[in-house]
Design a protein around this motif. Sequence first.
Motif, PDB file in Angstrom:
ATOM      1  N   ASP A  34       3.589  -4.908   2.524  1.00  0.00           N
ATOM      2  CA  ASP A  34       4.553  -3.632   3.270  1.00  0.00           C
ATOM      3  C   ASP A  34       4.424  -4.151   5.229  1.00  0.00           C
ATOM      4  O   ASP A  34       4.269  -5.509   5.311  1.00  0.00           O
ATOM      5  CB  ASP A  34       4.050  -2.529   2.857  1.00  0.00           C
ATOM      6  CG  ASP A  34       3.093  -2.351   3.192  1.00  0.00           C
ATOM      7  OD1 ASP A  34       2.064  -3.029   3.913  1.00  0.00           O
ATOM      8  OD2 ASP A  34       2.056  -1.451   3.019  1.00  0.00           O
ATOM      9  N   THR A  35       5.087  -3.388   5.552  1.00  0.00           N
ATOM     10  CA  THR A  35       5.144  -3.524   7.167  1.00  0.00           C
ATOM     11  C   THR A  35       3.240  -2.803   7.576  1.00  0.00           C
ATOM     12  O   THR A  35       2.616  -4.270   8.318  1.00  0.00           O
ATOM     13  CB  THR A  35       5.523  -2.328   7.997  1.00  0.00           C
ATOM     14  OG1 THR A  35       5.247  -1.448   7.459  1.00  0.00           O
ATOM     15  CG2 THR A  35       6.898  -1.998   7.917  1.00  0.00           C
ATOM     16  N   LYS A  63      14.368  -3.520   2.656  1.00  0.00           N
ATOM     17  CA  LYS A  63      14.016  -2.108   2.697  1.00  0.00           C
ATOM     18  C   LYS A  63      14.364  -1.634   1.543  1.00  0.00           C
ATOM     19  O   LYS A  63      15.642  -1.595   0.515  1.00  0.00           O
ATOM     20  CB  LYS A  63      15.277  -1.534   3.714  1.00  0.00           C
ATOM     21  CG  LYS A  63      14.285  -0.311   4.580  1.00  0.00           C
ATOM     22  CD  LYS A  63      15.270   0.198   5.235  1.00  0.00           C
ATOM     23  CE  LYS A  63      14.658   1.241   5.950  1.00  0.00           C
ATOM     24  NZ  LYS A  63      15.056   1.547   7.049  1.00  0.00           N
ATOM     25  N   LYS A  67      11.130   2.508   2.716  1.00  0.00           N
ATOM     26  CA  LYS A  67      10.054   0.934   3.054  1.00  0.00           C
ATOM     27  C   LYS A  67      10.214  -0.211   3.207  1.00  0.00           C
ATOM     28  O   LYS A  67      10.613  -0.796   2.411  1.00  0.00           O
ATOM     29  CB  LYS A  67       8.831   1.240   2.335  1.00  0.00           C
ATOM     30  CG  LYS A  67       8.007   0.700   1.760  1.00  0.00           C
ATOM     31  CD  LYS A  67       6.857   0.627   1.368  1.00  0.00           C
ATOM     32  CE  LYS A  67       5.037   0.663   1.397  1.00  0.00           C
ATOM     33  NZ  LYS A  67       4.211   0.197   1.109  1.00  0.00           N
TER      34      LYS A  67
END
Length: 89
Positions: A34-35, A63, A67
Amino acid sequence: MLEVKIDQSEVRKLYIKELEKHLNKLDNELLFWDTEDLIKNTKMCWNTIQEKFFFDPRFPKRKVGRKWMFPAKQTKEFLLEWLLEQPSE
């Protein structure tokens, strides 16, 4: 008296082999980043990531809801390629 002789090169080979197994296991545990993972693994802030490579069409991302998700293996491959493309200063 007991005397033990150790072949240092053989010990090193065994150590590297076991380390590679462990690293491969860890690699296989994460399917997606994830980021937060991307920031942690690149040691870059989100703004720098967006400025440098996030919008590169080759950068794998999706996306999901609100998220961003990044396939771990393809993201690593892209980042290594991207880094090699950067000019040395």
